[in-house]
Design a protein around this motif. Structure first.
Motif, PDB file in Angstrom:
ATOM      1  N   PHE A   1       0.719  -1.233  -0.070  1.00 34.32           N
ATOM      2  CA  PHE A   1       0.064   0.068  -0.126  1.00 34.32           C
ATOM      3  C   PHE A   1       0.906   1.424  -0.004  1.00 34.32           C
ATOM      4  N   GLY A   2       0.278   2.260  -0.417  1.00 35.84           N
ATOM      5  CA  GLY A   2       0.849   3.628  -0.442  1.00 35.84           C
ATOM      6  C   GLY A   2      -0.043   4.909  -1.113  1.00 35.84           C
ATOM      7  N   PRO A   3       0.530   5.785  -0.692  1.00 28.80           N
ATOM      8  CA  PRO A   3      -0.101   7.205  -1.533  1.00 28.80           C
ATOM      9  C   PRO A   3       0.355   7.529  -2.696  1.00 28.80           C
ATOM     10  N   GLN A   4      -0.448   8.235  -3.612  1.00 29.84           N
ATOM     11  CA  GLN A   4       0.102   8.560  -4.718  1.00 29.84           C
ATOM     12  C   GLN A   4      -0.058  10.193  -4.761  1.00 29.84           C
ATOM     13  N   THR A   5       1.113  10.672  -4.391  1.00 28.54           N
ATOM     14  CA  THR A   5       1.198  12.042  -4.148  1.00 28.54           C
ATOM     15  C   THR A   5       1.779  12.914  -5.635  1.00 28.54           C
ATOM     16  N   GLY A   6       1.713  12.257  -6.617  1.00 22.02           N
ATOM     17  CA  GLY A   6       2.119  12.742  -8.079  1.00 22.02           C
ATOM     18  C   GLY A   6       3.756  12.538  -8.092  1.00 22.02           C
ATOM     19  N   TYR A   7       4.108  13.009  -9.261  1.00 23.66           N
ATOM     20  CA  TYR A   7       5.619  12.762  -9.404  1.00 23.66           C
ATOM     21  C   TYR A   7       6.410  14.040  -9.778  1.00 23.66           C
ATOM     22  N   PHE A   8       7.138  14.252  -8.798  1.00 23.42           N
ATOM     23  CA  PHE A   8       7.988  15.333  -8.805  1.00 23.42           C
ATOM     24  C   PHE A   8       9.334  15.443  -8.176  1.00 23.42           C
TER      25      PHE A   8
ATOM     26  N   ALA B   1       7.010  11.399   5.102  1.00 19.22           N
ATOM     27  CA  ALA B   1       5.988  12.468   5.469  1.00 19.22           C
ATOM     28  C   ALA B   1       6.464  13.624   4.601  1.00 19.22           C
ATOM     29  N   PHE B   2       5.275  14.385   4.549  1.00 21.55           N
ATOM     30  CA  PHE B   2       5.481  15.449   3.485  1.00 21.55           C
ATOM     31  C   PHE B   2       6.294  16.457   4.092  1.00 21.55           C
ATOM     32  N   ALA B   3       7.477  16.904   3.145  1.00 22.54           N
ATOM     33  CA  ALA B   3       8.319  17.931   3.506  1.00 22.54           C
ATOM     34  C   ALA B   3       8.019  19.058   4.156  1.00 22.54           C
ATOM     35  N   GLY B   4       8.686  19.356   5.381  1.00 19.89           N
ATOM     36  CA  GLY B   4       7.927  20.510   6.211  1.00 19.89           C
ATOM     37  C   GLY B   4       6.907  20.251   7.188  1.00 19.89           C
ATOM     38  N   LEU B   5       6.474  19.002   6.891  1.00 15.75           N
ATOM     39  CA  LEU B   5       5.595  18.224   8.004  1.00 15.75           C
ATOM     40  C   LEU B   5       6.094  17.092   8.697  1.00 15.75           C
ATOM     41  N   SER B   6       7.372  16.912   8.632  1.00 15.91           N
ATOM     42  CA  SER B   6       8.030  15.342   8.865  1.00 15.91           C
ATOM     43  C   SER B   6       8.300  15.504  10.320  1.00 15.91           C
ATOM     44  N   LEU B   7       7.867  16.316  11.170  1.00 14.74           N
ATOM     45  CA  LEU B   7       8.087  16.155  12.872  1.00 14.74           C
ATOM     46  C   LEU B   7       7.553  14.451  13.048  1.00 14.74           C
ATOM     47  N   TYR B   8       6.517  14.243  12.642  1.00 14.78           N
ATOM     48  CA  TYR B   8       6.140  12.709  12.674  1.00 14.78           C
ATOM     49  C   TYR B   8       6.293  12.177  11.420  1.00 14.78           C
ATOM     50  N   VAL B   9       6.316  10.692  11.396  1.00 14.64           N
ATOM     51  CA  VAL B   9       6.185   9.773  10.271  1.00 14.64           C
ATOM     52  C   VAL B   9       4.440   9.617   9.840  1.00 14.64           C
ATOM     53  N   GLU B  10       4.415  10.137   8.602  1.00 15.98           N
ATOM     54  CA  GLU B  10       2.920  10.259   8.339  1.00 15.98           C
ATOM     55  C   GLU B  10       2.238   8.857   7.716  1.00 15.98           C
ATOM     56  N   LEU B  11       3.153   8.232   6.873  1.00 11.04           N
ATOM     57  CA  LEU B  11       2.790   6.873   6.400  1.00 11.04           C
ATOM     58  C   LEU B  11       3.971   6.046   6.403  1.00 11.04           C
ATOM     59  N   GLY B  12       3.799   4.935   7.244  1.00 12.85           N
ATOM     60  CA  GLY B  12       5.139   4.067   7.288  1.00 12.85           C
ATOM     61  C   GLY B  12       4.678   2.783   8.194  1.00 12.85           C
ATOM     62  N   ARG B  13       5.863   2.696   9.146  1.00 15.06           N
ATOM     63  CA  ARG B  13       5.834   1.580   9.988  1.00 15.06           C
ATOM     64  C   ARG B  13       6.148   1.753  11.378  1.00 15.06           C
ATOM     65  N   GLY B  14       5.771   1.248  12.187  1.00 20.89           N
ATOM     66  CA  GLY B  14       6.177   1.024  13.837  1.00 20.89           C
ATOM     67  C   GLY B  14       7.069  -0.133  13.961  1.00 20.89           C
ATOM     68  N   GLN B  15       7.294  -0.361  15.205  1.00 16.48           N
ATOM     69  CA  GLN B  15       7.955  -1.553  15.723  1.00 16.48           C
ATOM     70  C   GLN B  15       7.457  -2.787  15.267  1.00 16.48           C
ATOM     71  N   ASP B  16       6.343  -2.872  15.002  1.00 20.72           N
ATOM     72  CA  ASP B  16       5.510  -4.213  14.728  1.00 20.72           C
ATOM     73  C   ASP B  16       4.378  -4.122  14.052  1.00 20.72           C
ATOM     74  N   TYR B  17       4.375  -2.941  13.484  1.00 20.46           N
ATOM     75  CA  TYR B  17       2.763  -2.563  12.699  1.00 20.46           C
ATOM     76  C   TYR B  17       3.269  -1.631  11.656  1.00 20.46           C
ATOM     77  N   SER B  18       2.332  -1.464  10.637  1.00 22.06           N
ATOM     78  CA  SER B  18       2.375  -0.742   9.577  1.00 22.06           C
ATOM     79  C   SER B  18       1.291   0.090   9.065  1.00 22.06           C
ATOM     80  N   TRP B  19       1.247   1.122   8.572  1.00 19.28           N
ATOM     81  CA  TRP B  19      -0.189   1.902   8.204  1.00 19.28           C
ATOM     82  C   TRP B  19       0.178   2.692   6.889  1.00 19.28           C
ATOM     83  N   SER B  20      -0.947   3.057   6.244  1.00 23.38           N
ATOM     84  CA  SER B  20      -0.926   3.805   5.002  1.00 23.38           C
ATOM     85  C   SER B  20      -2.349   4.409   4.865  1.00 23.38           C
TER      86      SER B  20
END
Length: 937
Positions: A423-430, A451-470
């Motif tokens: 899984f994953g987001p489609q944010t365009g090709y740049f 994470a979106f550049a400039g908003l990457s104080l947290y991972v927004e789409l990805g994985r933790g120690q034993d789980y993943s999210w999108s």
């Protein structure tokens, strides 16, 4: 003098090429710090984000790229493996996933460390040799967030600066006044015309309305911004900042005079407003829906016309592919039995509110006036940041409400017994990407992903120690159009452009918001000079978008979005997703997602469970209000609990949002979420892009033994398939073959289409690098035939006005080579918007086949099979005669006329000074994970 000075500076800048090595910061080498979060994925987590992690090019780097084609390290090293999946997926195995995806494990092994940086004593940033991704390890939480900001500036400073200016409507004064930049800032500032006080209020509310987590989020954001500014302070005197600052005149390339403005907390809100407008909102097309409804009623009469319109609207189509298919329904935003307060405009009276005034210089062309509204009000294809000499011209196309996808299979049906997700987001090709990769490890934070550049104080789409999210964009209807009655404060008759309106019986003034932007010549463009003023009137029901008369009286149509003034609120949900102490199973994942007010479909996988939750602040509407049409701005029809001072209301409770745990499988490609959950716009019918995923994953589940490789193959196979060919061509062929075709050329064309259908209707090279499609003639015929066919089938019955109005609601086609539609050409994502469902249902009705939720009338040949066949043959003959040079006319980006592969190809649109190679078309997420956790805490 100015032009001569610019010429001298450009010459001096070229000379800096010889100093290239000196313009890059040297990073100390040291061992990776201990303390990395425990990784339960055991090497079975992969991801990819083209073109590359490094989005920082010095002036020397940019000039070398333009002159020699060289690129800084890690600028494009993820592009080739991403592109290669197109040809390599048929032979994919679990062991070969690493050829197409990167290792997404926590930490960096000692022998793979490329560099280690310690920007502050309590944080270490380690970058790996393979991708250059920053792995940020903090001994304190403050240090972790400081490092996140520092690494973000290292990799995306110029992009972050661009988008904080886009969010404020100040792009042209920052990056130049090219028409591309004007369009970009105008589109976004119209959607979120914030004042500095508006931005600050969001910051203030963060810590006062969200308890301890809000206070922590504010502290994290402050540390993050401090990290960004620390990098700026070091990079400026060291001259290893992005070279775009030189080219746009912010920094003198010889003297180094000039400034890079430090970041502040409100910049994060400006950035978030852009991302929220692109990916996290839904609705707002009610005026255009009203216009097409009126056209249908004018054509057929009120009763029959409404039935026809509703059949095209497909609010709750029973044949639509669903994400939640376990029998649960989640009614929301449906058609009321007896609509109340609907505010239909007088025919022909709607005009769009002008945005731009007082154009001068290079902005003087195309001054907008108040004109009749015909086109849909959505974020249209926009030209991008540079459109002048040294920096590349490019198009920034808004990926409106689409493109991301997800495939998850329960462990009951996998070979290992553990869930598998692709899984994953489609944010365009740049170039560089809007997203960046990172790993964050520190007290209360353990995550890796994007994470979106400039908003990457947290991972927004990805994985933790034993789980993943999108996530995928959901786009449910959280934006309504209100009709505010205009008034004259002195008691006279109001004019159509009046700036006062009735609020609960009182005549009150609209708030006038203005933004004046001007620009001067730069190194990149020594001629552009000009200015203009943007103006928006704001009411308690949101900004004014249109004006019209209703019953002869003047009204303004406003747009009220539930996330307006609340872009910062979602930070709490992301904070929870990064917290290993909070998320430990599907239930806690869903609780975290409930705190995200953007409209997203969230997906989760660990070693035991898969889960889904639809997020967003869904307003509770007054009884009888039809969300698909404009509504009168009166207390009886307001959102329940509406407070205009805070833009808050009552929202549907979490249990009413589509959600599920451990369904056999989940798929999402921006499709309908669940029965009863009405989409904000047209297009959720029997044929949807998500069918390409659903059919393949359903087949895998029936077979059992699903692996990471087989699920990736399902995604990749759908990514190169023409939706029209797979799901509509069979009906077309059934009609055509009802009788013998006597014309030999037409018979050959039909056979070519049939052969293509037998080959899976792929748009795929005959071999990697051939730049030639298999079944190329059939692909060409389909591209030419579809628009001719749709028009010939539907326009005679609908009539010109209604057909045109409905195509304003939903474009008829979005093939990979199309230069129209919401994403435009070379954008990758395709087949999100189109009339595939309408033609599918109509042809089945003509053929006498079952249709559940069919159109109100039959259109092809007026329902007669022989006449329908004649329409198909006539248009097919025209399509077959269309030369490739006309169908694929070539473009300024390097595609020659007639080059089918090039017309489809994906371009990494430059948002800076470095360009990348084009790749073969693939209809897949930009950032993508492939995960299978074998163990759990």
């Amino acid at each position: 003098m100015r032009r001569r000075s610019l010429t001298l500076r450009a010459a001096a800048a070229t000379a800096l090429l010889a100093l290239g090595a000196g313009l890059t910061a040297a990073l100390p080498q040291q061992a990776l710090a201990d303390g990395t979060g425990t990784d339960y994925c055991q090497g079975q987590c992969h991801d990819i984000l083209p073109p590359g992690e490094n989005g920082n090019a010095t002036l020397a780097d940019i000039l070398a790229n333009r002159a020699l084609g060289t690129r800084p390290a890690h600028t494009d090293d993820q592009l080739a493996p991403y592109a290669a999946l197109n040809g390599g997926y048929p032979a994919l195995t679990d062991s070969s996933l690493g050829d197409f995806f990167d290792d997404a494990s926590f930490g960096v092994p000692q022998d793979r460390i490329a560099s280690v940086d310690t920007p502050r004593a309590d944080v270490t940033i380690t970058r790996d040799k393979a991708t250059g991704v920053p792995h940020i390890q903090g001994t304190t939480r403050s240090g972790t967030e400081f490092g996140a900001g520092y690494a973000a500036a290292q990799d995306r400073l110029w992009l972050m600066d661009l988008f904080r200016h886009v969010g404020r409507g100040q792009l042209t004064s920052f990056a130049g006044g090219a028409p591309a930049n004007q369009g970009l800032e105008q589109e976004f500032w119209r959607a979120a015309p914030y004042t500095e006080d508006d931005l600050q209020h969001q910051i203030d509310r963060l810590s006062t309305t969200n308890g301890d987590r809000g206070k922590q989020a504010l502290a994290d954001a402050q540390d993050y911004v401090a990290g960004i500014n620390a990098y700026i302070a070091k990079a400026k005197p060291g001259r290893y900042f992005p070279g775009e600052y030189d080219l746009t005149g912010h920094i003198d390339p010889i003297t180094n005079a000039g400034t890079i403005e430090p970041f502040k907390l409100t910049d994060l809100i400006a950035l978030a407003s852009v991302i929220g407008a692109l990916f996290g909102s839904g609705g707002g097309g009610e005026v255009q829906a009203a216009l097409s409804l009126q056209a249908a009623q004018a054509r057929y009469g009120v009763v029959e016309g409404t039935k026809v319109w509703e059949s095209f609207r497909e609010r709750d189509d029973p044949e639509a592919v669903l994400t939640v298919h376990d029998g649960h329904s989640f009614p929301y935003a449906g058609k009321p039995a007896d609509a109340q307060g609907t505010a239909m405009p007088d025919p022909g009276s709607v005009t769009e509110e002008p945005l731009v005034y007082d154009r001068t210089g290079s902005a003087a062309s195309a001054t907008p006036a108040r004109t009749p509204v015909k086109a849909p009000a959505r974020l249209k294809p926009l030209q991008g940041v540079f459109d002048h000499g040294v920096l590349p011209a490019n198009l920034f196309h808004s990926p409106k409400k689409g493109m991301s996808n997800a495939l998850l299979v329960s462990g009951k049906y996998t070979a290992s017994g553990h869930p598998v997700a692709v899984f994953g987001p489609q944010t365009g090709y740049f170039a560089p990407q809007l997203l960046m990769l990172e790993e964050l490890q520190g007290p209360g934070i353990s995550a890796r992903g994007a994470a979106f550049a400039g908003l990457s104080l947290y991972v927004e789409l990805g994985r933790g120690q034993d789980y993943s999210w999108s996530a995928t964009s959901a786009g449910q209807d959280v934006t309504d159009t209100y009709a505010v009655q205009l008034c004259d404060p002195s008691g006279g008759t109001p004019a159509e452009d009046a700036t006062s309106y009735l609020w609960h019986g009182s005549c009150v003034p609209m708030e006038k918001l203005e933004r004046t932007d001007s620009w001067s010549p730069t190194l990149a463009d020594s001629t552009a000079k000009g200015s203009y003023r943007m103006q928006v009137y704001r009411t308690k029901y949101g900004p004014v978008q249109y004006r019209a008369t209703i019953g002869g009286k003047p009204y303004a149509y406003t747009t009220l979005r539930s996330s307006y003034q609340h872009e910062a609120d979602s930070i709490i949900g992301f904070q929870m997703l990064n917290d290993p102490g909070f998320v430990h199973d599907a239930a806690t994942f869903q609780q975290a997602a409930q705190h995200i007010n953007y409209t997203f479909n969230w997906f989760y996988a660990d070693s035991r469970q898969i889960a889904y939750y639809n997020s967003g602040s869904n307003p509770v509407r007054a009884p009888g209000v039809d969300p698909s049409l404009p509504v009168l701005a009166q207390p009886a029809y307001e959102w329940r609990g509406f407070d205009p001072d805070t833009n808050t209301a009552d929202y549907t409770p979490p249990q009413q949002h589509p959600q599920s745990v451990d369904q056999d499988y989940y798929i999402s490609w921006n499709n309908k979420q669940a029965p009863g959950y009405t989409a904000a716009g047209f297009g959720d019918g029997s044929v949807h892009r998500a069918n390409l995923l659903d059919d393949r994953v359903k087949r895998l589940v029936r077979q059992g033994g699903v692996t990471r490789a087989s699920l990736t193959q399902a995604m990749a196979d759908a990514a190169v398939t023409d939706l029209r060919g797979e799901d509509v061509l069979p009906e077309l062929l059934a009609v055509l073959r009802g009788e013998p075709i006597t014309d030999p050329q037409l018979a050959t064309t039909v056979q070519q289409l049939a052969n293509w259908a037998g080959d899976g209707t792929k748009r795929r090279e005959t071999s990697p690098g051939s730049h030639t499609y298999g079944d190329a003639d059939a692909v060409r015929v389909m591209d030419a035939w579809w628009p001719l066919l749709v028009k010939a089938v539907f326009q005679p019955g609908l009539g010109d006005p209604l057909y045109t109005a409905l195509t304003d609601n939903l474009t008829i086609d979005e093939s990979p080579s199309a230069g129209h539609g919401p994403t435009g050409s070379h954008a990758g994502s395709s087949f999100q918007f189109g009339w595939w469902s309408y033609l599918d249902k109509d042809l089945r009705a003509v053929l006498g086949r079952p249709v559940n939720g069919g159109l109100a009338r039959t259109y092809c040949g007026d329902g007669d099979l022989t006449a329908c066949r004649s329409v198909l043959l006539t248009t097919l003959e025209q399509a077959a005669a269309t030369p490739a040079t006309q169908l694929y006319p070539g473009d300024s980006g390097g595609c020659a006329a007639g080059d089918q592969w090039c017309a489809d190809s994906i371009v990494q649109r430059p948002l800076g000074g470095v360009t990348d190679d084009r790749i073969s078309w693939q209809n897949r997420p930009t950032y993508q994970q492939v995960v299978e956790f074998p163990s759990h805490r």
